[in-house]
Scaffold this motif. Structure first.
Motif, PDB file in Angstrom:
ATOM      1  N   GLU A 240       0.746  -1.106   0.052  1.00 32.65           N
ATOM      2  CA  GLU A 240       0.174  -0.019   0.102  1.00 32.65           C
ATOM      3  C   GLU A 240       0.823   1.405   0.067  1.00 32.65           C
ATOM      4  O   GLU A 240       0.462   2.113  -0.703  1.00 32.65           O
ATOM      5  N   LYS A 241       1.808   1.137   0.676  1.00 33.08           N
ATOM      6  CA  LYS A 241       2.955   2.256   0.783  1.00 33.08           C
ATOM      7  C   LYS A 241       3.383   2.644  -0.503  1.00 33.08           C
ATOM      8  O   LYS A 241       3.643   3.705  -1.020  1.00 33.08           O
TER       9      LYS A 241
ATOM     10  N   GLN B  64       1.045   4.197  -2.707  1.00 32.55           N
ATOM     11  CA  GLN B  64       0.748   5.624  -2.306  1.00 32.55           C
ATOM     12  C   GLN B  64       1.959   6.427  -2.908  1.00 32.55           C
ATOM     13  O   GLN B  64       1.763   7.631  -3.290  1.00 32.55           O
TER      14      GLN B  64
ATOM     15  N   HIS C  38       1.330   7.166  -6.565  1.00 36.63           N
ATOM     16  CA  HIS C  38       0.059   7.998  -6.517  1.00 36.63           C
ATOM     17  C   HIS C  38       0.984   9.379  -6.477  1.00 36.63           C
ATOM     18  O   HIS C  38       0.288  10.430  -7.179  1.00 36.63           O
TER      19      HIS C  38
END
Length: 784
Positions: A599-600, A603, A606
């Motif tokens: 997820e990191k 992120q 992103h």
């Protein structure tokens, strides 16, 4: 005793009443028929083919514009009213109808008594009269002038539109959105792309032809198709796209799509920008040469951009006058403060007078200019004035030459001349006195110096003087002498020529004086003085050489500066490609390694993509900012009401989503650059829609008013408002008052608005109360 009516009497009375009723009904029917004829402008006529008698209803008389009491309709008088250009066709048609070949049904023109022309439509049939048994031609005539006029105007308008589209240099096609079918292509569209019309029907094969490189074709078509599918008008404009013609030539084009969903139409336009594009590329190289030239030349070069009120200072201002090298731009006020107070008024008056003279392209002036250390230098400034198509100065490129040494030399020369004049009055000037009637000449001591002989005194001819005149000048001097003597209106003379001394040295002299005449105008005496002007002539020749050199330098600077205008535009545009590459590859990484990334990691990707996107938005805004002030677009008369209506149409979807209310007051015509004014209004209107409290319906009021030499416009809204301390800050580039998460944008829109307004000779300001809305005011200068 009263009598009782018989049955017969009752029957007669009943019949009488019925007849009266039928007559009344008949009269009412006739009245209605006449009313219908009057409303429809339809008249009834009959022609007895045996007696040739004609019957006209009242409406026919009205149509022909004649009085029933004074005009007797006849076949000859009727035919005489038919327009000459329609007469033969009508007569042929009428004769066929009378012969029973076909009914009469024809439109033609008639000429009324006072020359007015009307269009009428006549219908008629052939019948036999039930009473006389004669054949009769019966029919109606209707005034169709108004209808025909509308038809002719419509035909002319359609022809005008077709001819305009056919001859426009802008390429245009019209497609049906639902089917993609091409319904119109003008010649310029095919000419710009360099392919036949039939190749435009299949978009896929057409792209293969104009984008022969597969990799580039996939890239550019993906962008274009995605932009079209978005339905957003702002995305459907593509600039500087390379295409290949049928002959293999590479062209640079810019295209735009204008969707009209209500009409199921898509208008596509294209312009050939090949020449402009390569000129921009050359501009970048020329800009480099310009900066090098400002360092190489001995003068201090300046470039005054009048609309922006900025003056560029070249390195010469550091080299000649000691100003810091970092001081590249100054304001006109700063420059004026450096002109000596005693010279400023004269210089400004001369500059303003030259700027007003639309035929003037150059200005030259001498004045004292303050150096960085506070002392003054004498300078000579030569400038080139660049004007727009209306003659208004928009740029002044100049070169300052330090002439302090020359001025000091001139001052010394003046002192020497003063002493020389005193001496010349006594002996040094070659003063002479010619008594024409006696032939006597007096020569002063000055002739001894010129002739290098002892000749001062009285002479009875001037051969010693004339023999020393340069051979190339002698005929001119002789002819001028006889011209002076023969013209009784001439009393003063002045002439220049070369004089050869005894040593062989040639000098320039000026010979001037007065002619004394008798009462009849005959010359009886000439008194003059000859002065050596060799030094002045030499100085004039050196000045001519120097001015020729300066003119060439100024010409080169003018070309270089034109190229400089495009530098910011090209730089901002070229920075976008790396950003698109970053976003694309980060997207590919995220897609390929989706299962590996946590997820990191996603992120971080992103954040990087979002940063690149924001950077691209900033570049696009910078690109837009650099375009402001580009005067390739001509100023024209603009109806601001129409401009705002067009903006509202483009933003119809956003306005409907926000249920916004737009109130338009008085909006005037202005003289301005259309695209800039469109952008100015759009930025302010979109800001009013954007900066609103949550769930509030936006309401905007737009109007203008006359302020003498300016038009003042106001755009008022009911938005969130702005604190007074930020009323100036918001017009500075990249200044934002809110976080990106609250309201989108790069903080450049109002800076663009300010630049546009200033280019149009106005100013922009704000009145606002937080929580109660804002009103943006700006002014546009009226033309001279």
């Amino acid at each position: 005793m009263p009598q009782i009516p018989s049955d017969k009497q009752n029957q007669e009375e009943r019949i009488s009443k019925e007849l009266i009723s039928e007559k009344a009904q008949m009269m009412e029917l006739v009245r209605k028929l006449e009313l219908a004829q009057e409303i429809g402008k339809i008249g009834y006529w009959e022609l007895d083919l045996v007696t040739h008698e004609i019957f006209w209803s009242d409406e026919v008389y009205k149509i022909w514009g004649v009085e029933k009491e004074s005009f007797k309709p006849k076949l000859s008088t009727f035919e005489a009213t038919i327009h000459p250009e329609d007469f033969q066709e009508f007569l042929k048609h009428q004769d066929g109808a009378i012969a029973g070949l076909h009914p009469l049904d024809m439109s033609h023109r008639i000429i009324l008594p006072f020359g007015e022309i009307k269009y009428v439509h006549e219908k008629g049939i052939l019948e036999t009269d039930s009473i006389s048994g004669n054949p009769r031609f019966k029919g109606t005539v209707q005034d169709i002038t108004l209808q025909k006029t509308f038809e002719l105007e419509l035909v002319k308008r359609n022809q005008f539109i077709e001819e305009t589209l056919k001859n426009l240099p802008l390429g245009i096609t019209v497609n049906q959105i639902s089917t993609g079918k091409v319904t119109y292509i003008n010649p310029a569209f095919s000419k710009i792309y360099g392919w036949p019309e039939e190749d435009f029907t299949d978009l896929g094969s057409f792209f293969e032809k104009i984008y022969p490189n597969l990799e580039y074709r996939n890239y550019i078509t993906n962008i274009i198709l995605n932009d079209i599918e978005s339905g957003v008008p702002e995305r459907m404009e593509w600039r500087e796209i390379p295409i290949s013609t049928q002959q293999g030539e590479t062209r640079i084009i810019s295209a735009k799509n204008i969707p009209l969903p209500d009409q199921d139409l898509m208008i596509s336009t294209v312009i050939d920008e090949t020449d402009r594009y390569w000129a921009q590329q050359a501009l970048q190289k020329s800009n480099e040469r310009f900066h090098l030239a400002t360092e190489a030349v001995s003068d201090a070069v300046s470039d005054w951009d009048i609309p922006s009120e900025k003056i560029f200072w070249g390195k010469g201002f550091h080299r000649l006058f000691g100003y810091p090298e970092t001081m590249e731009y100054v304001s006109p006020d700063f420059w004026e403060s450096k002109v000596h107070p005693d010279d400023l008024q004269k210089i400004m008056e001369s500059i303003i007078e030259t700027r007003k003279n639309i035929s003037a392209s150059k200005w030259t002036g001498e004045y004292r200019f303050q150096k960085f250390d506070g002392t003054y230098a004498f300078v000579k400034e030569n400038t080139i004035i660049i004007r727009d198509q209306t003659g208004i100065p928009i740029r002044i490129v100049g070169a300052l030459q330090d002439i302090t040494e020359r001025k000091e030399a001139e001052k010394k020369i003046e002192e020497y001349n003063e002493r020389f004049n005193i001496i010349a009055n006594a002996t040094n000037d070659a003063i002479w006195d010619w008594k024409i009637d006696t032939g006597e000449h007096f020569w002063s001591e000055g002739f001894n110096r010129f002739l290098e002989e002892d000749v001062a005194g009285i002479h009875f001819d001037f051969s010693k003087w004339s023999d020393r005149i340069h051979p190339e000048d002698k005929q001119k001097i002789t002819d001028n002498l006889y011209r002076l003597l023969g013209d009784p209106s001439i009393y003063y003379f002045q002439t220049e020529y070369r004089f050869i001394k005894k040593s062989g040295e040639a000098i320039y002299v000026i010979d001037k004086g007065r002619i004394i005449r008798d009462e009849e105008g005959k010359a009886i005496r000439m008194v003059g003085a000859i002065q050596d002007i060799t030094e002045r002539k030499s100085y004039e020749e050196s000045l001519k050489t120097l001015n020729t050199r300066l003119e060439q330098i100024n010409h080169d600077l003018e070309i270089s500066n034109k190229e400089l205008e495009q530098f910011a535009y090209v730089a901002s545009h070229d920075l976008q490609e790396p950003l698109r590459m970053i976003s694309s590859f980060l997207g590919l990484i995220e897609k390929k390694y989706e299962e590996v990334l946590d997820e990191k990691g996603r992120q971080y990707i992103h954040f990087a993509v979002d940063g690149a996107k924001r950077m691209r938005e900033i570049m696009l805004d910078l690109l837009e900012f650099s375009r402001v002030g580009d005067h390739s677009e001509v100023k024209t008369k603009l109806n601001t009401h129409s401009v705002i209506q067009e903006i509202l149409l483009y933003n119809k979807k956003l306005i409907e989503e926000k249920k916004a209310k737009i109130h338009l007051g008085r909006l005037v015509e202005i003289f301005a650059h259309r695209n800039s004014i469109f952008q100015l209004f759009q930025n302010l209107i979109l800001n009013s829609l954007k900066y609103q409290p949550e769930n509030q319906i936006p309401e905007i009021w737009i109007e203008s008013q006359d302020e003498g030499d300016h038009w003042k416009f106001s755009i008022k809204d009911n938005g969130i408002g702005i604190e007074h301390e930020y009323h100036e800050k918001i017009f500075i580039i990249f200044q934002r008052l809110h976080q990106r998460e609250e309201y989108s944008g790069s903080g450049i829109g109002l800076a663009i608005c300010k630049k546009i307004v200033e280019i149009h000779g106005g100013k922009i300001w704000l009145e606002s109360i937080p929580g109660q809305g804002s009103t943006f005011f700006f002014s546009i200068k009226k033309p001279f």
